[in-house]
Design a protein around this motif. Structure first.
Motif, PDB file in Angstrom:
ATOM      1  N   ASN A   1      30.753 -43.314 -13.314  1.00 44.49           N
ATOM      2  CA  ASN A   1      31.366 -43.231 -14.639  1.00 44.49           C
ATOM      3  C   ASN A   1      32.756 -42.614 -14.572  1.00 44.49           C
ATOM      4  OD1 ASN A   1      29.205 -44.350 -15.857  1.00 44.49           O
ATOM      5  ND2 ASN A   1      28.240 -42.410 -16.393  1.00 44.49           N
ATOM      6  N   LEU A   2      32.876 -41.571 -13.752  1.00 43.39           N
ATOM      7  CA  LEU A   2      34.181 -40.920 -13.617  1.00 43.39           C
ATOM      8  C   LEU A   2      35.181 -41.886 -13.005  1.00 43.39           C
ATOM      9  CD1 LEU A   2      35.813 -38.351 -13.881  1.00 43.39           C
ATOM     10  CD2 LEU A   2      35.076 -37.693 -11.619  1.00 43.39           C
ATOM     11  N   PHE A   3      34.709 -42.688 -12.066  1.00 50.01           N
ATOM     12  CA  PHE A   3      35.553 -43.682 -11.415  1.00 50.01           C
ATOM     13  C   PHE A   3      36.112 -44.655 -12.457  1.00 50.01           C
ATOM     14  CE2 PHE A   3      35.607 -47.162  -7.940  1.00 50.01           C
ATOM     15  CZ  PHE A   3      36.914 -46.844  -7.632  1.00 50.01           C
ATOM     16  N   LEU A   4      35.182 -45.121 -13.346  1.00 46.66           N
ATOM     17  CA  LEU A   4      35.607 -46.054 -14.390  1.00 46.66           C
ATOM     18  C   LEU A   4      36.638 -45.399 -15.312  1.00 46.66           C
ATOM     19  CD1 LEU A   4      32.528 -47.939 -15.808  1.00 46.66           C
ATOM     20  CD2 LEU A   4      34.730 -48.915 -15.288  1.00 46.66           C
ATOM     21  N   ILE A   5      36.316 -44.204 -15.782  1.00 47.07           N
ATOM     22  CA  ILE A   5      37.138 -43.592 -16.831  1.00 47.07           C
ATOM     23  C   ILE A   5      38.489 -43.167 -16.266  1.00 47.07           C
ATOM     24  CG2 ILE A   5      36.488 -41.152 -16.688  1.00 47.07           C
ATOM     25  CD1 ILE A   5      36.191 -43.054 -19.872  1.00 47.07           C
ATOM     26  N   ALA A   6      38.513 -42.823 -14.969  1.00 48.51           N
ATOM     27  CA  ALA A   6      39.757 -42.356 -14.373  1.00 48.51           C
ATOM     28  C   ALA A   6      40.795 -43.464 -14.332  1.00 48.51           C
ATOM     29  CB  ALA A   6      39.498 -41.834 -12.960  1.00 48.51           C
ATOM     30  N   HIS A   7      40.335 -44.722 -14.334  1.00 42.93           N
ATOM     31  CA  HIS A   7      41.297 -45.824 -14.286  1.00 42.93           C
ATOM     32  C   HIS A   7      42.011 -46.035 -15.612  1.00 42.93           C
ATOM     33  CE1 HIS A   7      40.706 -47.136 -10.319  1.00 42.93           C
ATOM     34  NE2 HIS A   7      39.416 -47.232 -10.449  1.00 42.93           N
ATOM     35  N   GLY A   8      41.398 -45.554 -16.713  1.00 42.14           N
ATOM     36  CA  GLY A   8      41.976 -45.855 -18.014  1.00 42.14           C
ATOM     37  C   GLY A   8      42.861 -44.750 -18.537  1.00 42.14           C
ATOM     38  N   TYR A   9      43.068 -43.675 -17.764  1.00 38.96           N
ATOM     39  CA  TYR A   9      43.792 -42.524 -18.306  1.00 38.96           C
ATOM     40  C   TYR A   9      45.151 -42.356 -17.647  1.00 38.96           C
ATOM     41  CZ  TYR A   9      44.889 -37.926 -19.965  1.00 38.96           C
ATOM     42  OH  TYR A   9      45.522 -36.877 -20.559  1.00 38.96           O
ATOM     43  N   ARG A  10      46.103 -41.971 -18.480  1.00 39.57           N
ATOM     44  CA  ARG A  10      47.425 -41.655 -17.966  1.00 39.57           C
ATOM     45  C   ARG A  10      47.830 -40.328 -18.576  1.00 39.57           C
ATOM     46  NH1 ARG A  10      51.272 -46.515 -18.637  1.00 39.57           N
ATOM     47  NH2 ARG A  10      50.363 -46.231 -20.672  1.00 39.57           N
TER      48      ARG A  10
ATOM     49  N   ALA B   1      44.220 -41.016 -27.612  1.00 39.69           N
ATOM     50  CA  ALA B   1      42.978 -41.780 -27.733  1.00 39.69           C
ATOM     51  C   ALA B   1      43.263 -43.145 -28.347  1.00 39.69           C
ATOM     52  CB  ALA B   1      41.983 -41.025 -28.598  1.00 39.69           C
ATOM     53  N   PRO B   2      42.625 -44.191 -27.852  1.00 38.13           N
ATOM     54  CA  PRO B   2      42.972 -45.547 -28.322  1.00 38.13           C
ATOM     55  C   PRO B   2      42.316 -45.889 -29.646  1.00 38.13           C
ATOM     56  CG  PRO B   2      41.338 -45.674 -26.593  1.00 38.13           C
ATOM     57  CD  PRO B   2      41.664 -44.230 -26.757  1.00 38.13           C
ATOM     58  N   ILE B   3      42.537 -45.037 -30.660  1.00 41.21           N
ATOM     59  CA  ILE B   3      42.025 -45.326 -32.000  1.00 41.21           C
ATOM     60  C   ILE B   3      43.238 -45.499 -32.896  1.00 41.21           C
ATOM     61  CG2 ILE B   3      40.513 -44.575 -33.848  1.00 41.21           C
ATOM     62  CD1 ILE B   3      39.257 -42.665 -31.756  1.00 41.21           C
ATOM     63  N   TYR B   4      43.508 -46.746 -33.281  1.00 43.54           N
ATOM     64  CA  TYR B   4      44.781 -47.072 -33.917  1.00 43.54           C
ATOM     65  C   TYR B   4      44.989 -46.309 -35.205  1.00 43.54           C
ATOM     66  CZ  TYR B   4      48.556 -49.946 -35.667  1.00 43.54           C
ATOM     67  OH  TYR B   4      49.742 -50.388 -36.150  1.00 43.54           O
ATOM     68  N   THR B   5      43.940 -46.232 -36.030  1.00 43.15           N
ATOM     69  CA  THR B   5      44.104 -45.640 -37.361  1.00 43.15           C
ATOM     70  C   THR B   5      44.196 -44.130 -37.324  1.00 43.15           C
ATOM     71  OG1 THR B   5      41.726 -45.844 -37.511  1.00 43.15           O
ATOM     72  CG2 THR B   5      43.025 -47.494 -38.675  1.00 43.15           C
TER      73      THR B   5
ATOM     74  N   ASN C   1      51.535 -45.942 -25.016  1.00 46.06           N
ATOM     75  CA  ASN C   1      51.062 -44.601 -24.718  1.00 46.06           C
ATOM     76  C   ASN C   1      49.569 -44.408 -24.986  1.00 46.06           C
ATOM     77  OD1 ASN C   1      51.941 -42.369 -23.502  1.00 46.06           O
ATOM     78  ND2 ASN C   1      52.958 -41.467 -25.293  1.00 46.06           N
ATOM     79  N   TYR C   2      48.902 -45.493 -25.427  1.00 46.31           N
ATOM     80  CA  TYR C   2      47.452 -45.372 -25.640  1.00 46.31           C
ATOM     81  C   TYR C   2      46.733 -45.391 -24.308  1.00 46.31           C
ATOM     82  CZ  TYR C   2      47.898 -46.298 -30.616  1.00 46.31           C
ATOM     83  OH  TYR C   2      48.202 -46.213 -31.935  1.00 46.31           O
ATOM     84  N   ALA C   3      45.644 -44.648 -24.224  1.00 48.03           N
ATOM     85  CA  ALA C   3      44.782 -44.768 -23.039  1.00 48.03           C
ATOM     86  C   ALA C   3      44.102 -46.133 -23.105  1.00 48.03           C
ATOM     87  CB  ALA C   3      43.747 -43.664 -23.026  1.00 48.03           C
ATOM     88  N   LEU C   4      43.768 -46.688 -21.960  1.00 48.25           N
ATOM     89  CA  LEU C   4      43.156 -48.011 -21.906  1.00 48.25           C
ATOM     90  C   LEU C   4      41.739 -47.935 -22.478  1.00 48.25           C
ATOM     91  CD1 LEU C   4      43.942 -50.785 -20.925  1.00 48.25           C
ATOM     92  CD2 LEU C   4      42.924 -50.242 -18.731  1.00 48.25           C
ATOM     93  N   PRO C   5      41.446 -48.685 -23.540  1.00 49.48           N
ATOM     94  CA  PRO C   5      40.135 -48.516 -24.182  1.00 49.48           C
ATOM     95  C   PRO C   5      38.970 -49.172 -23.428  1.00 49.48           C
ATOM     96  CG  PRO C   5      41.421 -50.153 -25.341  1.00 49.48           C
ATOM     97  CD  PRO C   5      42.300 -49.637 -24.259  1.00 49.48           C
TER      98      PRO C   5
END
Lengths: 117, 527, 127
Positions: free
Chosen positions: C51-60, C65-69, C79-83
């Motif tokens: 899980n950490l492997f997956l989530i680490a790829h989406g963060y910069r 947080a990738p919540i538009y509203t 600048n959004y994290a990859l959702p």
């Protein structure tokens, strides 16, 4: 769909219907020959009892050859193969995991070496 | 006709949705009566099978079909302005629909069989829910075009099948269930890690889009190796087979028949990964030979070790489980030879195509006869209360139907003419002989040993005098016979008309596996 | 290569080092430990690694947080994290919970039947 009754298998062919017809012919022949046979067989008389060199037949339950006795000679002759192979199936789940990791390492090794060569 | 068209358009999801929705309706229907629930579950599977037939007709006529979720119409693959598909997508081609048929036919037989086979037990509403979820897991793996989606269904399949394996806690069933779950869980996690490796490089999860962009970097090779081992483990090939006999031995007979198709769903995933996902890159990098030979070596090991381990067994289901391992070897051998010559069109035409035909035809044959054999084993267990062959004997006097079905299954698995097993094995023998004569000879020896061990089972269970323990044995209930009949009928049809079977359903499957450019084209467009 | 780039590299690779450590620790636990509960814990540790492997790829660093509203209106879209990895990780966590629950419940039944949780003794099925 141009399917036929014959399956082409590359260098040969296979027609099951033909084989079945042959089988039917054979069975008919066997039945015809059987019809010429001795007709004096009578059910329920001395004739139908098993003949064991004149000895009395044992208890029915004891007369059945059980599974454990079948192929005893084969297994005994190949003991050198069977002892380690059966022994490798330990039933211990950590051993299964070690096999899994080991095979994964071997497969990865082969694939990576295959690219380098 | 509008209705038929609607069904046909949405068939890829309906095949999956019908059992999924019915799975959770089953406990409600159980409230009415046991009989209503039994019929409901069987109807759900039959309805799904009918939809699959409808979809198959369309696919054989018009080629592979994509079905996109969340789009305004299921045909829109690429939303405007996008180069890569971002939505979850099902891509159904000849191979997928072939596997769907296998899963659904065996599930149909198994569900009818379980009407009577489980009558001693309680808690059947959840049992049937899990059974339908297991069907969903298999179908999902086979239909999906998205690799993460495949992982999700892989886990659904693992969870439901190991829960069913240990559903009736008696004797050692919990042990078999736990071992199966543990190995599946670790295999699944490694599959997830491999998927992450691919996603991190190419930013897509769609298999077709991945296949078009894979560069065969070192990370890709690692992902390929991990994916291959994970699926090989789940399909039960030597040397990762050890959990297979353990789980097959203890599960209820109809579940064992479905575990065979579950392992074949993983075999499908293995072929999908090696042919479609990595097909283009392993041809470009000239490593198809290496990948093919890995499959061939695993296949030959499975055939030989499986059958030799089966001979000394005296637990009827464990013996058959080792045969399942051995027969998986034939499929891996046939398809592995096809993979090993994939980039060489002259060899491919000479024997590679026929080898793949044999391997893939063997998948459906194996599912049918091994399913049938496990169901007959279940019938023996039902009547005698034991799996131990040393305690059985003389059952043929009282159980003629079971004995007859057993003969059909045993002849088919041993490759005795004129059964269907012979047709597919002949295809494998002749084509593999041109690749390497030794492999073909091993395959024949294995076939002989298979016959030998089924002679042993038949002799010790059905032949001999009536034993005093089983004086009161009688034929199993009708629904169990009908369940076995479904599978036996398929075997007989395939035995009599092998050419029809190969041309109608096997060839589209082989073409689909080999045509990875077409699979990619359907989604990404271009070449 | 100055100190700053080295520090950046360490930042970038720390999650992956953690992933490797978690997976190896989990595997070690599964293979070496004899208690079934501990083996199941090992599986959970491997799962955390995945899980950490997956989530680490989406963060910069510095991404939102990738919540538009809910994000500030002047957020740069880049600048959004990859959702997607977050969605995948959520799915994987749910699956992991189901798997762990099933395995633990089977372990309970095994303990009732066999009176032990030692894998070396849970070998009725072998050979």
């Amino acid at each position: 769909m141009d399917a036929s009754l014959t399956l082409e298998t590359g260098s040969g062919f296979w027609t099951p219907v033909l084989l079945l017809l042959g089988l039917v012919v054979c069975i008919v022949l066997v039945l015809i020959i059987r019809a010429f046979g001795e007709k004096s067989y009578k059910r329920g008389t001395e004739q139908t009892k098993p003949f064991l060199s004149g000895n009395a037949e044992g208890n029915k339950d004891a007369m059945h050859v059980r599974a454990g006795n079948i192929y005893w000679g084969f297994l005994e002759a190949l003991k050198g193969y069977y002892t380690p192979t059966v022994g490798a199936h330990t039933g211990d789940v950590t051993d299964y995991l070690i096999w899994y990791i080991g095979v994964m390492a071997v497969v990865l090794g082969i694939l990576l070496v295959g690219v380098l060569l | 006709m509008q209705f038929v068209e609607f069904i046909s358009t949405h068939a890829p999801i309906l095949i999956l949705a019908i059992p999924l929705i019915c799975a959770f309706l089953t406990p409600l229907v159980s409230r009415i009566s046991d009989k209503a629930r039994n019929i409901f579950v069987t109807c759900a599977i039959a309805l799904s099978l009918a939809t699959a037939v409808l979809l198959a007709l369309d696919i054989y006529a018009n080629g592979a079909r994509t079905y996109v979720f969340g789009a305004t119409s299921p045909g829109i693959v690429l939303p405007s302005g996008m180069n890569l598909p971002i939505r979850i997508m099902y891509e159904v081609d000849g191979m997928s629909i072939f596997m769907v048929f296998i899963s659904l036919i065996v599930a149909l037989g198994a569900s009818i069989y379980s009407w009577a086979a489980t009558d001693k037990y309680t808690g059947k509403d959840r049992y049937y829910t899990l059974l339908l979820l297991m069907v969903v897991g298999m179908l999902g793996m086979e239909l999906t075009g998205d690799i993460f989606n495949m992982f999700v269904f892989f886990e659904i399949l693992s969870i439901s099948s190991s829960a069913l394996t240990a559903y009736y806690i008696e004797g050692d069933s919990a042990e078999g269930g736990l071992k199966y779950m543990l190995l599946s869980a670790i295999g699944g996690l490694f599959v997830l890690i491999a998927i992450t490796l691919l996603y991190s490089q190419y930013n897509v999860l769609n298999m077709a889009a991945l296949a078009s962009s894979i560069q065969y970097t070192t990370l890709d090779i690692v992902a390929l190796g991990i994916l291959m081992t994970g699926f090989v483990m789940k399909c039960g090939a030597v040397p990762l087979h050890m959990v297979t006999p353990d789980a097959y031995t203890v599960s209820p007979a109809n579940i064992t028949a479905m575990l065979v198709t579950a392992s074949q769903a993983c075999l499908y995933a293995l072929f999908r990964v090696s042919f479609t996902l990595f097909g283009k890159s392993i041809i470009e990098n000239m490593t198809y030979g290496t990948v093919g030979i890995i499959l061939i070596v695993i296949g030959v090991l499975s055939m030989f070790v499986g059958v030799t381990m089966a001979l000394p067994q005296h637990d009827v289901k464990r013996l058959m489980a080792y045969h399942a391992v051995s027969q998986t070897g034939y499929m891996l051998l046939g398809v592995g030879v096809g993979l090993a010559v994939m980039g060489d069109s002259s060899q491919m035409d000479a024997f590679g195509y026929k080898a793949m035909e044999g391997g893939i035809f063997h998948i459906i044959n194996h599912a049918m006869y091994k399913g049938l054999l496990f169901l007959t084993a279940g019938a023996m267990l039902y009547m005698t209360g034991t799996r131990d062959l040393n305690k059985m004997g003389g059952l043929g006097h009282k159980m003629p139907w079971t004995a007859g079905f057993f003969i059909i299954g045993a002849l088919a698995i041993s490759g005795v003419p004129p059964m269907n097993g012979f047709a597919s094995k002949l295809l494998i023998y002749e084509s593999v002989y041109q690749f390497s004569p030794l492999l073909s000879i091993i395959a024949m020896v294995v076939s002989i040993l298979t016959l030998a061990s089924f002679v042993k089972v038949f002799h010790s269970a059905f032949m001999g005098p009536q034993l005093s323990d089983y004086r009161n044995a009688k034929e199993v209930p009708k629904s169990m016979i009908v369940g076995m009949c479904v599978l036996a009928a398929v075997i007989v049809v395939f035995s009599l008309f092998p050419d029809w079977a190969v041309k109608t359903i096997v060839d589209p499957a082989v073409d689909a596996l080999l045509n990875n450019a077409g699979y990619v084209h359907n989604v990404v467009g271009g070449a | 290569m100055n100190a700053e780039t080295i520090l950046e590299l360490i930042y970038a690779y720390t999650p992956f080092a953690c992933v490797a450590a978690l997976i190896i620790l989990g595997l070690y636990c599964c293979i070496v430990r004899r208690n079934i509960i501990k083996i199941i814990l090992g599986v959970s540790v491997i799962e955390s690694g995945a899980n950490l492997f997956l989530i680490a790829h989406g963060y910069r660093t510095g991404s939102v947080a990738p919540i538009y509203t809910l994000s500030p209106s002047d957020t740069n879209p880049l600048n959004y994290a990859l959702p997607i990895p977050q969605a995948l990780t959520l799915t994987s966590i749910v699956i992991g919970v189901a798997v762990a629950a099933l395995m633990l419940s089977l372990a309970i039944h095994i303990y009732r039947k066999y009176g032990t949780l030692d894998v070396r003794k849970i070998t009725k099925l072998k050979g």
